[in-house]
Scaffold this motif. Structure first.
Motif: not given
Length: 529
Positions: A251-277
């Protein structure tokens, strides 16, 4: 299903289903039922109309490829017949890239080719979608009047209406809305479920976010794709599980800026939390790969997650674009040379065995010879596992496009060649350091040289690869190998416990010479923010 990428383009994918001409595509493992209760299919059945026979051309980056796969899934679900033989199709959908002038030129070449077929009577309908539509809109019809429908990136789901020609009174169907936010939980929220994939079965791209907030001065993405908007972790887990159920093991995770993931939806764990999940819940995935990270927002928590998560490969794709402080400021990269060096050193120290890939821009407005040499020396000294360069492309609507001191094309070309020659030596040396080492690879396919594979430090389609000359392995299989020699950028390997180096060397040598002399293997536009 297989796909073909022409090496002489920025990234064209023409659909090859491996099915008979105009065969109906069945997607039982993707929760897509061809001919399901879509408005278009219902309308055509009730009126006795014939289903369109659709061919598909996908241009551009991996994010665009996901859009293409989603549109194909929607078209199949609506009752369209999907053909891998374009000559049998009465309708062609072209999903365009509009990131650079070169990608615009490529798209127009494809569209003019199709326009010729339409004038000759062998094609009924041309539907154009994607970034170039969002960027240029109705101008496309001025250049190619034979276009029948325009579908912008914010109206992707309207491709079914465009193909079935729901609006019979319109001379040209236009679906050109602007981006507008849709709340989490809304039934109309965007998703990439139900795709008909164009990648090999064993790997798949998962777009974790769309758009970008970074506003680099050379980049058109914010004006085309809008501000950053992330999927929720629940949505991403569901999408990744659908893909692994369909056979994806990487599974290859992509986006224009993956490191900013979650900031716009208030997901505090961010990319680190997503990777762990994902690491915890994607039990059917063997590798999870992260692409398109942005250096100024790369946190310690993200580094720890990459280092500690078993499924997450130790691979960082981090476009730096430049290293000179004045150039970084002019590009609005929000990072300095010192901060970049600190981050890179931290990545190597805290993620043992990490492979780091990057890209640079040469010939940015105002770049001096001294500043270019600084970047060249930095790339040589840091010894990246893979690095590529791109000649700056003037995009008039960007801040950089309005800057004075534009560098002439001849100087850009000279600097590009100098950079790639230096990086070639770095890449060859890095490959040689792998000789004698043992590691795991995934089989991607085969050609006359044997099995083609990748280790964890090699991403599909952008990096060099591994060759197993005496191997006969199924695509998607993971095997343990030992590197016995190199073939330019590629590694020649043998399966652990298999035969010796001598035979492998003869096979590899016979096939050598056909590889591109370019350490950046990208076949799609790769300048990223």
């Amino acid at each position: 299903m297989s796909h073909e990428r022409r090496p002489d383009t920025a990234g064209e994918v023409r659909l090859h289903t491996g099915l008979p001409t105009a065969a109906r595509v069945s997607l039982p493992q993707l929760s897509v039922t061809p001919g399901a209760s879509s408005p278009a299919a219902s309308s055509q059945r009730s009126s006795g109309g014939n289903a369109p026979v659709v061919g598909f051309v996908s241009l551009g980056c991996a994010k665009n490829l996901v859009d293409s796969e989603k549109m194909l899934g929607q078209l199949a679900e609506s009752g369209c017949l999907i053909s891998g033989d374009e000559s049998a199709a009465d309708t062609i959908v072209v999903n365009t890239c509009g990131f650079l002038e070169s990608s615009r030129a490529e798209a127009l070449d494809v569209l003019r080719e199709l326009a010729g077929r339409k004038r000759a009577g062998s094609l009924r309908r041309i539907v154009v979608a994607g970034c170039l539509v969002q960027r240029d809109g109705d101008k496309l019809r001025e250049w190619v009047p034979e276009i029948d429908a325009l579908v912008g990136v914010n109206n992707r789901d309207d491709v079914v209406k465009a193909v079935w020609r729901m609006d019979r009174d319109a001379a040209v169907d236009r679906f050109l809305g602007d981006y507008h936010p849709i709340a989490v939980g809304d039934t109309h929220r965007w998703n990439d479920l139900g795709r008909l994939r164009l990648t090999p079965r064993h790997y798949a791209y998962v777009r974790i976010s769309e758009g970008c907030n970074q506003k680099c001065t050379f980049c058109t993405i914010p004006s085309i794709r809008g501000p950053m908007h992330s999927k929720t972790p629940d949505e991403l887990v569901a999408e990744a599980r659908e893909l692994t159920a369909d056979g994806a093991r990487e599974i290859i995770l992509i986006g224009q800026d993956t490191t900013s993931y979650g900031a716009d939806i208030g997901y505090e764990p961010g990319l680190a939390g997503l990777l762990r999940r994902l690491d915890r819940e994607l039990t059917a995935a063997h590798w999870v790969r992260l692409m398109y990270v942005y250096p100024s927002v790369f946190t310690d928590e993200m580094i720890d997650a990459i280092a500690e998560c078993r499924r997450v490969v130790k691979y960082i794709d981090i476009p730096l674009q430049h290293i000179n402080d004045r150039m970084l400021k002019a590009m609005h990269r929000r990072v300095t040379r010192q901060e970049t060096e600190t981050l890179l050193e931290k990545l190597r120290r805290r993620i043992p065995g990490v492979s780091i890939r990057t890209t640079f821009i040469v010939g940015f407005p105002g770049e001096t010879e001294t500043e270019f040499r600084e970047m060249l020396q930095f790339a040589q000294d840091f010894d990246f596992d893979a690095a590529g360069a791109f000649k700056y492309s003037l995009e008039p609507e960007t801040p950089a496009g309005r800057m004075r001191e534009q560098v002439d094309d001849a100087l850009k070309a000279d600097r590009y060649e100098r950079f790639m020659l230096v990086q070639q030596a770095v890449a060859f040396a890095a490959a040689k350091r792998r000789v004698g080492k043992k590691f795991e690879v995934v089989i991607d396919g085969e050609d006359e040289r044997g099995s083609l594979a990748r280790h964890a430090g090699q991403a599909p389609e952008v990096d060099s690869g591994c060759i197993i000359p005496d191997g006969a392995h199924a695509a998607g299989q993971f095997v343990s190998v030992r590197c016995v020699e190199t073939d330019d950028y590629d590694l020649v390997c043998e399966v652990k416990g298999a035969g010796g180096k001598k035979g492998a060397g003869r096979r590899a040598q016979g096939a050598a010479g056909g590889r591109r002399a370019n350490s950046d293997r990208k076949r799609r536009p790769a300048r990223r923010t």
